[in-house]
Design a protein around this motif. Structure first.
Motif, short mmCIF file in Angstrom:
data_model
loop_
_atom_site.label_atom_id
_atom_site.label_comp_id
_atom_site.label_asym_id
_atom_site.label_seq_id
_atom_site.Cartn_x
_atom_site.Cartn_y
_atom_site.Cartn_z
N ARG A 9 -63.04 -67.46 55.76
CA ARG A 9 -64.45 -67.82 55.87
C ARG A 9 -65.18 -66.92 56.85
O ARG A 9 -66.30 -66.47 56.59
N ALA A 10 -64.55 -66.65 57.98
CA ALA A 10 -65.17 -65.79 58.99
C ALA A 10 -65.38 -64.39 58.44
O ALA A 10 -66.44 -63.78 58.64
N ILE A 11 -64.38 -63.89 57.72
CA ILE A 11 -64.50 -62.54 57.13
C ILE A 11 -65.64 -62.52 56.11
O ILE A 11 -66.44 -61.59 56.08
N SER A 12 -65.70 -63.55 55.27
CA SER A 12 -66.75 -63.57 54.24
C SER A 12 -68.14 -63.73 54.86
O SER A 12 -69.13 -63.28 54.28
N GLU A 13 -68.24 -64.38 56.03
CA GLU A 13 -69.54 -64.50 56.69
C GLU A 13 -69.96 -63.16 57.29
O GLU A 13 -71.12 -62.79 57.24
N VAL A 14 -69.00 -62.45 57.87
CA VAL A 14 -69.31 -61.18 58.52
C VAL A 14 -69.52 -60.08 57.48
O VAL A 14 -70.42 -59.26 57.60
N PHE A 15 -68.66 -60.08 56.45
CA PHE A 15 -68.73 -59.05 55.39
C PHE A 15 -68.85 -59.71 54.02
O PHE A 15 -67.89 -59.76 53.27
#
Length: 132
Positions: A9-15
């Protein structure tokens, strides 16, 4: 390579990405079947390979740029650290100079006050001698 849901989720929010290759639950068979749904679509395999190669070249370029950027950041960080160390050395030298000047000023004040005391005693003796 599998990450926890929180990391995904964090990766998809950042990228954020719409590319199916970036999906955490990417399925290669489904992806290939979406590219080639029928046997006749295999005739376009050269076009698909060309697009994939282009995408790989772009990704390689992006990776190269990021690596170069990290290298220059590391170099800039080392340079900043060296400059900070030089500034600290200069600061210590200035502090040492100020301390020496303060000690010298203190000695001079002590000498002046000693001389004033001597002159004051001489004045008192002279005054006493004149009045008696």
């Amino acid at each position: 390579l599998a990450y926890s849901e929180e990391v995904e989720r964090a990766i998809s929010e950042v990228f954020p990405s719409n590319d199916p290759l970036d999906s955490a639950d990417f399925n290669t068979v489904e992806y290939i079947n979406s590219l080639f749904p029928t046997e006749q679509s295999l005739s376009n395999i050269d076009d698909v390979i060309g697009r994939m190669r282009l995408k790989i070249r772009r990704l390689d370029g992006d990776i190269r740029d990021v690596v170069r950027g990290q290298t220059s950041v590391g170099h800039d960080g080392r340079q900043s650290l060296n400059e900070a160390q030089k500034a600290i050395v200069e600061l210590f030298a200035k502090i040492h100079d100020i301390k020496e000047k303060a000690e010298m000023s203190e000695r001079m004040v002590k000498e002046i006050t000693r001389d004033i005391k001597q002159l004051d005693h001489a004045k008192r003796h002279l005054t006493t001698s004149i009045t008696t």
